[in-house]
Design a protein around this motif. Structure first.
Motif, PDB file in Angstrom:
ATOM      1  N   THR A 171      74.313  58.732  -3.129  1.00 49.27           N
ATOM      2  CA  THR A 171      73.723  58.671  -4.584  1.00 49.27           C
ATOM      3  C   THR A 171      72.133  58.845  -4.436  1.00 49.27           C
ATOM      4  N   SER A 172      71.517  58.745  -3.141  1.00 54.04           N
ATOM      5  CA  SER A 172      70.158  58.943  -3.004  1.00 54.04           C
ATOM      6  C   SER A 172      69.755  59.449  -1.584  1.00 54.04           C
ATOM      7  N   ASP A 174      66.261  59.455  -0.624  1.00 52.11           N
ATOM      8  CA  ASP A 174      64.937  59.225  -0.606  1.00 52.11           C
ATOM      9  C   ASP A 174      63.944  59.545   0.646  1.00 52.11           C
ATOM     10  N   ARG A 183      67.011  69.385  -0.270  1.00 47.33           N
ATOM     11  CA  ARG A 183      66.979  68.087  -0.420  1.00 47.33           C
ATOM     12  C   ARG A 183      68.079  67.667  -1.854  1.00 47.33           C
ATOM     13  N   GLU A 184      67.737  68.387  -2.681  1.00 46.64           N
ATOM     14  CA  GLU A 184      68.348  67.888  -4.050  1.00 46.64           C
ATOM     15  C   GLU A 184      69.982  68.073  -3.848  1.00 46.64           C
ATOM     16  N   ILE A 187      72.023  65.082  -2.501  1.00 43.91           N
ATOM     17  CA  ILE A 187      72.513  63.906  -3.490  1.00 43.91           C
ATOM     18  C   ILE A 187      73.798  64.001  -4.223  1.00 43.91           C
ATOM     19  N   SER A 188      74.038  65.298  -4.432  1.00 44.85           N
ATOM     20  CA  SER A 188      75.547  65.222  -5.310  1.00 44.85           C
ATOM     21  C   SER A 188      76.793  65.403  -4.213  1.00 44.85           C
ATOM     22  N   ALA A 213      68.836  56.542   2.721  1.00 46.74           N
ATOM     23  CA  ALA A 213      69.721  57.201   1.985  1.00 46.74           C
ATOM     24  C   ALA A 213      70.748  55.821   1.454  1.00 46.74           C
ATOM     25  N   GLU A 214      71.416  56.208   0.301  1.00 44.57           N
ATOM     26  CA  GLU A 214      72.503  55.265  -0.285  1.00 44.57           C
ATOM     27  C   GLU A 214      73.547  56.046  -0.628  1.00 44.57           C
TER      28      GLU A 214
END
Length: 669
Positions: A171-172, A174, A183-184, A187-188, A213-214
């Motif tokens: 979910t992240s 950062d 990078r984008e 996240i998915s 990261a989460e």
């Protein structure tokens, strides 16, 4: 003359002649029957070989600690620690392997990073963990996955496996230093794994540790400073997440899922059916590659290392066109003829006995690459080994993999040798590991059976893109947790699958060069135009070469790609890092030369970080000679520089600047 005697002789001849005629008729009828109903001599099942424990390269920058692999009874017991070997091999290159018992502080000296996967982490003793902690304080970087046991000295608490939970998505991220879509997209990423909670009682987030990261809104990757070193704590099970993505998810008894009404024997499935996640059917992102890449970028933020680039020279990725010839036989030559006329080449997968030696010779003379298309012995139409005299061969059985290999090798001479395989129509045993074990121990160095199945088999999954999560070759894991010796290279496009389109081809090829730096393998089948005629089938195949070349992809064949992987395996890089200076000692393996004495295009290149803590590369010296950093290739995410080298010993010195990066000359967005 005595009439009675003459009559007696005639009576004696009559039955003998009739008997002979009857025997002849019986033999003819028997022969015709045997030709249409030959004697089956056994089932021709493939012999199998299990995978063995890997051997690394002594002195590598990355040291991986492995536990002893054991045969698993259930998927939950499957030891996937060696997925980390694939990750390092794909992203970095060479590595060194050590056992849990050999982990000491002195044994860790010389390594830049130490990777401790989940099962190995659970086996380390309290004394060994203290040794790892001391090594980290002295400047090392430890990457530790879901460590269970007395790890408080290094991570601030002892993790409790009883509190583990399922997680479904990154979910992240950062903490990732990568730029743009690289990078984008991560996240998915769908994440089918487990997550350990992290709430150290005596440590404060932001002060004592950073969450980089989460997953599902909880910490997934945590950075903990310790002395001059750093620990990257991976709280999710990366081995399971990436292993199941790349190799498929088995059933509870390790069998492979099978589509209903599949037109194949009940003990065969298609490889695409092993992908059970609905989000992995039409995939434009190599999620496994991005996850690994971003994780290792985190480690390089503390200790940069050198790596072997995934392609020769400064190619941005690779494109490989293949043709699964199947039963088409010599009619498939129209594809290699067009490619020869247009100065491009592909790899043709050929079924034993289906193509004449003359046809194979013509393909070889035109520069085509011929590889094996293995038909499982229990599949309909499997080539058969026969016994008999001339055309009368009443005894037969299906050819095994080794016999199919030998037949194509014999018919192909003087061209060859064969180096790659693809199972016909992606047919695969429902005993998941049986297909891999049949390939192990052969002369083949690569398999490309994982990919979208043709619609001719019935209700197959509609798939296109990075269905198996990766655009890079990896080594599958056996049930005992060891890696097989050959590479698996999934294919992303098949014009026989309903999901295929020219639009998908254009998108995958473009992004492979600009964003992901991966390999796109497509399968354009000679029989597609007769089964599912469309412009996409033949137009996409011809356009793909031009589009890939325009994107600076290495347009190559499986034979050349295998040669490159061999050279990359035989090469090695070592580095030291002092006062913002990265010194790289590279040994680039010797490769063949062409008729003009030039090295063939399979020489590995060397990569290194384009930044260190926000500071760009200021100077580069190659073998004592300065090189302009502005002329050195930079990756699409702006994270890596790549330099071309000839075979031999080289030294590269990289100096990082002292001022914060302003972006000038680095290609920043």
């Amino acid at each position: 003359m005595n009439p009675a005697r003459s009559t007696l002789r005639g009576n004696r001849r009559g039955p003998g002649l009739e008997l002979m005629v009857a025997l002849v008729l019986l033999l003819v009828a028997g022969g015709l029957f045997l030709r249409s109903h030959p004697i089956r001599v056994g089932k021709g099942s493939n012999p199998e070989t299990t995978a063995t424990r890997p051997v690394g390269t002594e002195g590598s920058d990355v040291l991986i600690v492995l536990s002893e692999a054991r045969e698993a009874r259930t998927p939950e017991q499957w030891n996937l620690d060696q997925v980390w070997l694939n990750s390092i091999e794909q992203e970095i290159g060479d590595y060194e392997v050590t056992s849990v018992a050999a982990v000491t502080r002195s044994g860790l000296e010389g390594a830049a990073w130490v990777v401790i996967p989940r099962n190995a982490a659970a086996e380390l003793s309290a004394e060994q963990i203290l040794e790892v902690a001391a090594w980290v304080e002295n400047g090392g970087v430890a990457i530790v996955e879901q460590p269970e046991g007395p790890w408080r000295p290094l991570i601030g608490l002892n993790l409790n496996r009883a509190a583990v939970r399922d997680c479904r998505r990154i979910t992240s991220f950062d903490g990732s230093p990568a730029r743009g879509r690289a990078r984008e997209h991560v996240i998915s990423m769908p994440l089918r794994s487990t997550l350990m909670p992290y709430n150290p009682p005596s440590m404060a987030r932001g002060r004592d540790y950073q969450v980089l990261a989460e997953a599902d809104g909880h910490p997934a990757i945590v950075s903990i400073a310790s002395g001059r070193g750093r620990t990257l704590l991976v709280l999710f099970d990366l081995g399971t997440a990436v292993g199941h993505m790349q190799q498929g998810t088995p059933e509870s008894d390790f069998s492979a899922p099978r589509p209903e009404d599949l037109r194949a024997p009940s003990d065969l499935t298609v490889t695409g059916a092993m992908v059970t996640d609905e989000e992995m059917q039409r995939v434009e992102v190599p999620w496994a590659d991005l996850l690994e890449r971003n994780l290792f970028y985190l480690a390089e933020g503390h200790r940069p290392v050198a790596r072997l680039w995934n392609y020769p020279g400064d190619w941005r990725g690779a494109f490989i066109s293949t043709h699964s010839a199947g039963d088409v036989g010599s009619s498939a030559e129209y594809m290699t003829s067009w490619e020869h006329e247009n100065d491009v080449a592909s790899s043709m997968f050929v079924v034993a006995t289906r193509m004449s030696p003359e046809s194979l010779a013509r393909i070889g003379r035109k520069g085509g690459d011929v590889q094996l298309q293995h038909v499982p012995p229990n599949a309909a139409g499997a080539p058969r080994r026969t016994w008999g005299v001339r055309r009368f061969r009443p005894a037969q059985r299906p050819m095994r993999l080794d016999e199919q290999y030998e037949r194509v090798t014999r018919d192909l001479r003087p061209y060859g040798p064969l180096s790659a395989n693809r199972n016909a129509d992606t047919l695969w045993p429902t005993d998941t590991f049986s297909g891999f074990r049949a390939l192990e121990g052969r002369s083949l160095t690569m398999d490309s059976s994982l990919g979208p199945a043709p619609a001719r088999l019935g209700p197959v999954p509609e798939q296109v893109g990075y269905v198996f999560g990766t655009g890079l070759p990896f080594r599958p894991l056996d049930r005992n947790g060891n890696r097989f010796g050959f590479f698996e290279l999934p294919f992303a496009l098949s014009d026989g699958n309903p999901a295929y389109s020219t639009q998908w081809m254009r998108m995958l090829v473009t992004d492979a060069a600009d964003v992901f730096h991966t390999t796109i393998v497509g399968d354009w089948r000679p029989d597609t135009m007769t089964s599912f005629p469309s412009y996409d089938a033949i137009g996409g195949w011809r356009l793909a070469f031009e589009h890939a070349d325009g994107q600076d992809l290495w347009v190559t064949t499986l034979d050349q790609y295998s040669r490159f992987l061999d050279a990359r395996q035989r090469s090695a890089v070592r580095s030291s890092f002092i006062d913002r200076r990265l010194t790289i000692d590279a040994r680039i393996a010797e490769v063949e030369r062409d008729d003009q004495g030039n090295y063939i295009d399979v020489v590995p290149s060397v990569g290194f970080p384009a930044r260190y803590r926000g500071r760009p590369v200021e100077h580069v010296w190659i073998d004592g000679t300065p090189a302009s950093i502005h002329d050195v290739f930079i990756s699409g995410d702006r994270m890596l520089h790549v330099v071309e080298l000839d075979p031999g010993e080289h030294r590269i010195e990289v100096f990082y600047g002292t001022m914060i990066d302003s972006g000038r000359g680095q290609g920043n967005p």
